[in-house]
Design a protein around this motif. Structure first.
Motif, short mmCIF file in Angstrom:
data_model
loop_
_atom_site.label_atom_id
_atom_site.label_comp_id
_atom_site.label_asym_id
_atom_site.label_seq_id
_atom_site.Cartn_x
_atom_site.Cartn_y
_atom_site.Cartn_z
N VAL A 56 0.80 -1.24 0.00
CA VAL A 56 0.00 0.00 0.00
C VAL A 56 0.82 1.28 0.00
O VAL A 56 0.27 2.35 -0.24
N THR A 57 2.13 1.19 0.25
CA THR A 57 2.93 2.41 0.30
C THR A 57 3.22 2.90 -1.11
O THR A 57 3.84 2.19 -1.91
N PRO A 58 2.77 4.11 -1.47
CA PRO A 58 3.00 4.60 -2.84
C PRO A 58 4.42 5.12 -3.03
O PRO A 58 5.02 5.70 -2.13
N LYS A 59 4.95 4.88 -4.23
CA LYS A 59 6.25 5.40 -4.61
C LYS A 59 6.07 6.35 -5.80
O LYS A 59 5.44 5.98 -6.79
N PRO A 60 6.58 7.57 -5.72
CA PRO A 60 6.45 8.50 -6.84
C PRO A 60 7.31 8.03 -8.02
O PRO A 60 8.49 7.72 -7.84
N VAL A 61 6.71 7.96 -9.20
CA VAL A 61 7.44 7.45 -10.36
C VAL A 61 7.55 8.46 -11.50
O VAL A 61 8.48 8.40 -12.30
N THR A 62 6.59 9.38 -11.59
CA THR A 62 6.58 10.35 -12.69
C THR A 62 6.02 11.67 -12.19
O THR A 62 5.03 11.68 -11.46
N GLU A 63 6.66 12.77 -12.59
CA GLU A 63 6.13 14.09 -12.24
C GLU A 63 5.65 14.79 -13.50
O GLU A 63 6.29 14.70 -14.55
N LEU A 64 4.52 15.46 -13.38
CA LEU A 64 3.96 16.26 -14.48
C LEU A 64 4.03 17.72 -14.07
O LEU A 64 3.48 18.11 -13.03
N LEU A 65 4.71 18.51 -14.87
CA LEU A 65 4.89 19.93 -14.58
C LEU A 65 4.02 20.74 -15.54
O LEU A 65 4.18 20.65 -16.76
N VAL A 66 3.08 21.50 -14.98
CA VAL A 66 2.16 22.30 -15.79
C VAL A 66 2.51 23.77 -15.60
O VAL A 66 2.39 24.33 -14.51
N GLN A 67 2.96 24.39 -16.69
CA GLN A 67 3.32 25.82 -16.68
C GLN A 67 2.70 26.49 -17.90
O GLN A 67 2.93 26.05 -19.04
N ASN A 68 1.91 27.54 -17.62
CA ASN A 68 1.24 28.27 -18.70
C ASN A 68 0.43 27.35 -19.60
O ASN A 68 0.38 27.51 -20.82
N GLY A 69 -0.21 26.37 -18.99
CA GLY A 69 -1.07 25.46 -19.73
C GLY A 69 -0.35 24.37 -20.48
O GLY A 69 -0.99 23.50 -21.08
N LYS A 70 0.99 24.37 -20.48
CA LYS A 70 1.77 23.35 -21.17
C LYS A 70 2.27 22.31 -20.17
O LYS A 70 2.55 22.62 -19.01
N ILE A 71 2.42 21.08 -20.65
CA ILE A 71 2.78 19.97 -19.77
C ILE A 71 4.16 19.42 -20.13
O ILE A 71 4.44 19.15 -21.30
N VAL A 75 10.95 12.33 -15.37
CA VAL A 75 11.16 10.93 -15.01
C VAL A 75 12.59 10.76 -14.52
O VAL A 75 13.47 11.56 -14.81
N ARG A 76 12.80 9.69 -13.76
CA ARG A 76 14.15 9.37 -13.29
C ARG A 76 14.73 8.30 -14.19
O ARG A 76 14.10 7.29 -14.46
N THR A 77 15.94 8.55 -14.65
CA THR A 77 16.68 7.58 -15.45
C THR A 77 17.95 7.19 -14.72
O THR A 77 18.19 7.61 -13.59
N GLY A 78 18.77 6.40 -15.39
CA GLY A 78 20.04 6.01 -14.78
C GLY A 78 21.00 7.17 -14.63
O GLY A 78 22.00 7.06 -13.90
N HIS A 79 20.71 8.28 -15.28
CA HIS A 79 21.59 9.45 -15.22
C HIS A 79 20.99 10.58 -14.38
O HIS A 79 21.51 11.70 -14.39
N GLY A 80 19.90 10.32 -13.68
CA GLY A 80 19.24 11.35 -12.90
C GLY A 80 17.86 11.66 -13.46
O GLY A 80 17.30 10.89 -14.23
N GLU A 81 17.31 12.80 -13.06
CA GLU A 81 15.98 13.18 -13.53
C GLU A 81 16.06 13.86 -14.89
O GLU A 81 16.95 14.68 -15.14
N GLU A 82 15.11 13.53 -15.75
CA GLU A 82 15.07 14.09 -17.10
C GLU A 82 13.70 14.72 -17.34
O GLU A 82 12.67 14.12 -17.03
N THR A 83 13.67 15.93 -17.88
CA THR A 83 12.42 16.63 -18.18
C THR A 83 12.16 16.58 -19.68
O THR A 83 13.02 16.93 -20.49
N ILE A 84 10.96 16.11 -20.03
CA ILE A 84 10.59 15.92 -21.44
C ILE A 84 9.39 16.81 -21.74
O ILE A 84 8.31 16.62 -21.18
N PRO A 85 9.53 17.81 -22.63
CA PRO A 85 8.37 18.66 -22.97
C PRO A 85 7.38 17.91 -23.86
O PRO A 85 7.75 17.00 -24.60
N THR A 86 6.12 18.31 -23.76
CA THR A 86 5.08 17.74 -24.62
C THR A 86 4.27 18.88 -25.24
O THR A 86 4.27 20.00 -24.72
#
Length: 210
Positions: A56-71, A75-86
């Motif tokens: 039952v213990t949740p682990k955070p796996v993905t973050e969604l960043l919403v800025q000015n309506g854009k997402i 995600v965490r990779t073997g090299h650290g956290e990576e931000t991917i624009p959509t």
């Protein structure tokens, strides 16, 4: 006739002595039997609590960043956290797509309700075409909703349940890469018997081992 009566009285006396001896042995070992039972119950409870916490213990796996309506997706990779624009807007339902492979949850792609999954933004190119017949490939999972401005996190519990919540100001969860997911067996109910009852088997095992 007299011999039969003597034998009967001897048998009754022997039975009474055996019963008295058993009752004495039962009373003398009661505390030890209860202690062994409590130790066993404690061990079972500890294992059950450990499995429950894992499930039952949740682990955070993905973050969604919403800025000015854009997402953007973090995600965490073997090299650290990576931000991917959509290209997706937060006022539409946004889908985050995962695959469960070899007992681990892997993020595949992100898309909105106006985009076909085949044209989604890929997060892991190798997972876009999953061979579902391959050993270890189990099934897919997705979570979605409309998002407000701010930061959101997708979490997964040990049994694979996904959650999505908005982060509070200053909250900074550490993302987990490829979290393990497993199936948990139902907890077996204990046998229906008097927990205070000490049987002859308990006395025998305590006196003679086994």
């Amino acid at each position: 006739m007299m011999n039969r009566l003597v034998l009967l009285l001897a048998a009754l006396l022997l039975g009474a002595m055996s019963l008295a001896g058993y009752q004495w042995a039962k009373a003398s070992v009661a505390s030890d039997v209860y202690r062994v039972r409590l130790d066993s119950l404690h061990a079972e409870y500890s294992e059950l609590a450990k499995e429950y916490n894992q499930a039952v213990t949740p682990k955070p796996v993905t973050e969604l960043l919403v800025q000015n309506g854009k997402i953007s997706v973090v995600v965490r990779t073997g090299h650290g956290e990576e931000t991917i624009p959509t290209p997706y807007r937060a006022d539409r339902e946004v889908f985050i797509d995962y695959a469960l492979i070899d007992g681990r949850l892997l993020i595949r792609r992100v898309f909105d309700d106006q985009t076909a999954p085949a044209y989604a933004t890929p997060i892991d190119e190798e997972l876009l075409e999953v061979d579902w017949d391959a050993p270890g490939a189990m099934y897919g999972k997705a979570i979605y909703r409309r998002l407000d401005e701010g930061r959101w996190v997708v979490s997964v519990t040990g049994d694979g349940s996904l959650g999505l919540k908005r982060l509070a100001d200053g909250e900074d969860p550490e993302l987990t890469a490829r979290p393990a997911v497993r199936e948990y067996s139902p907890t077996a109910l204990p046998d229906e018997h008097d927990p205070d009852r000490i049987g002859i088997g308990d006395v025998w095992r305590h006196l003679f081992g086994g």
